[in-house]
Design a protein around this motif. Sequence first.
Motif, short mmCIF file in Angstrom:
data_model
loop_
_atom_site.label_atom_id
_atom_site.label_comp_id
_atom_site.label_asym_id
_atom_site.label_seq_id
_atom_site.Cartn_x
_atom_site.Cartn_y
_atom_site.Cartn_z
N GLN A 186 42.45 10.29 -12.89
CA GLN A 186 42.25 8.87 -12.74
C GLN A 186 40.78 8.56 -12.99
OE1 GLN A 186 44.13 6.35 -12.42
NE2 GLN A 186 42.60 4.76 -12.01
N ASP A 187 40.52 7.64 -13.92
CA ASP A 187 39.14 7.35 -14.30
C ASP A 187 38.46 6.36 -13.38
OD1 ASP A 187 40.59 5.16 -14.97
OD2 ASP A 187 39.99 5.06 -17.07
N GLY A 188 39.11 5.98 -12.28
CA GLY A 188 38.49 5.07 -11.33
C GLY A 188 38.64 3.61 -11.70
N GLY A 189 39.61 3.27 -12.55
CA GLY A 189 39.82 1.88 -12.92
C GLY A 189 40.43 1.08 -11.79
N GLY A 190 40.64 -0.21 -12.08
CA GLY A 190 41.13 -1.10 -11.03
C GLY A 190 42.60 -0.90 -10.69
N GLY A 191 43.36 -0.19 -11.55
CA GLY A 191 44.79 -0.03 -11.29
C GLY A 191 45.14 1.23 -10.55
N HIS A 192 44.17 1.82 -9.83
CA HIS A 192 44.46 3.08 -9.15
C HIS A 192 45.43 2.90 -7.99
CE1 HIS A 192 41.23 1.32 -6.71
NE2 HIS A 192 41.71 2.02 -5.72
N MET A 193 45.56 1.69 -7.47
CA MET A 193 46.49 1.47 -6.37
C MET A 193 47.94 1.52 -6.83
SD MET A 193 44.71 1.28 -3.66
CE MET A 193 45.95 0.66 -2.54
N LYS A 194 48.19 1.29 -8.12
CA LYS A 194 49.54 1.31 -8.65
C LYS A 194 49.94 2.68 -9.19
CE LYS A 194 49.17 -3.51 -10.13
NZ LYS A 194 49.27 -4.45 -11.29
N MET A 195 49.07 3.65 -9.08
CA MET A 195 49.30 4.96 -9.67
C MET A 195 49.78 5.95 -8.63
SD MET A 195 46.58 7.15 -11.91
CE MET A 195 47.04 8.66 -12.74
N MET A 196 50.70 6.81 -9.04
CA MET A 196 51.18 7.88 -8.18
C MET A 196 50.39 9.14 -8.47
SD MET A 196 54.96 9.56 -7.85
CE MET A 196 54.92 10.15 -9.54
N TYR A 197 49.78 9.72 -7.44
CA TYR A 197 48.96 10.90 -7.60
C TYR A 197 49.81 12.14 -7.36
CZ TYR A 197 45.06 7.67 -7.49
OH TYR A 197 44.20 6.65 -7.78
N THR A 198 49.74 13.05 -8.33
CA THR A 198 50.52 14.28 -8.28
C THR A 198 49.58 15.46 -8.44
OG1 THR A 198 52.40 13.15 -9.30
CG2 THR A 198 52.44 15.55 -9.27
N GLU A 199 49.74 16.44 -7.57
CA GLU A 199 48.93 17.65 -7.65
C GLU A 199 49.79 18.84 -7.30
OE1 GLU A 199 45.00 19.75 -5.56
OE2 GLU A 199 45.28 17.57 -5.50
N MET A 200 49.72 19.88 -8.12
CA MET A 200 50.46 21.11 -7.90
C MET A 200 49.52 22.30 -8.02
SD MET A 200 53.70 20.01 -10.15
CE MET A 200 52.55 18.97 -11.03
N SER A 201 49.75 23.30 -7.23
CA SER A 201 48.88 24.47 -7.22
C SER A 201 49.73 25.73 -7.27
CB SER A 201 48.00 24.49 -5.96
OG SER A 201 48.78 24.51 -4.79
N LEU A 202 49.17 26.77 -7.89
CA LEU A 202 49.82 28.06 -8.01
C LEU A 202 48.87 29.15 -7.52
CD1 LEU A 202 51.54 27.89 -11.52
CD2 LEU A 202 52.64 27.71 -9.28
#
Length: 401
Positions: A181-197
């Motif tokens: 996420q580049d820190g734009g104004g639409g970050h509230m509408k974005m779903m954050y996904t993170e996976m680790s191995l």
Amino acid sequence: MNCVIEGNCVKVFGKAVHALSRIGDELWLDPMVKGLALRSVNSALSAYGCFLFSPVFFQQYSLSGQDRETIRCKVVMKSVLSLFRCLTSIERNVEQCHISIPAPTDRVMIQFFCRHGVTKTHNLSFQESEALEAVFATHFCPNVLKAPARLLGDMVIHFPVFQEEITLSMTPLKVCLRNYQDGGGGHMKMMYTEMSLHPDEFDHFQMGEDSNITFCLKEMRGILSFAESRCLPVSVHFGAAGNPVCFSVEEVVLEATVVLATLTQSESSGPAQPKHSPAPTTPRCAAPPAAVCEGHSHIHHDALLGCERIASSQSSTVISSPELIHLLPRIGDPAGPCEAEECGSATATPASATVCSLLFKALSSKQEEDDDDDGCAAKLPVLACYSDEDCDGDEDNHQLM
């Protein structure tokens, strides 16, 4: 140049065209002694892909004397992609595929020999161009990962199709993939996904330094899809942010390489996940709401003197004054008598304390009596009067008449 692709290998060749179509709008055909190379690069020169098919891959592969020196043709990607679009139909119907570049012409001829004696011939115009190749030494990369394509594909599948960039982080304890996420104004509408191995999940894990790189996801999906169809492992070579990342696949009959540019350290330093900040909490007032206005009655009394009273459609009085907007932060000021012990919450903000007072004032009809008993003569302004009082006032007017 003349080559013949037999049976199931036609689908593999088409898969390579599909993977390169995710990179650029033009396809380079480069016949060489060591095989036929398919290359592509995007318009920004930030992504490069190459599939090299060795002569063993073809049923027949031959070069003329002129082909060894001069033939490097560039064709439109859409023209070639339209021929290999339906791979299922090709696998079911096509028995052979002939690709040739006649010397005196400027066309690439692709022929499909199908079942029941059907032959499809396509002539594509090409443009002579210089050799296209990315100069990138993978043996200088400090970090190397190697894993089955299915494992990486299962991680990437959780990201939405419209996701443009992802961030790959590598530490001695884990490898993480998350959307960027580049820190734009639409970050509230974005779903954050993170996976680790865990490092044990990889066939090969070599770490020279901690890395946090961000690159495009679209081009990565192409080579992962190709490798997964062939059940091949994918090697990833990368280093610090700003240096290219290379995805490679090797087999006896072919080699595939995709090189992607990464964001620089300053561009990728922005947080990929929203920082955890304490969520605003609604104050839980332990004391009666009238206690909130203690010590501030003179402020509201003076402010109400300059207010304009407007008659509403329900015969109630609406107070309109821009000065009330400036008074809201002053109500419940921590420096004043309205401290956290009166409201029962240390996180109560001035605006939330005012809203709490107004809501309780509007909902509780008994507060008027409590406020008078507590000596709070001047109260917070009420934006809507009680409907019961309006009805009682109307009935008294009818009785007087």
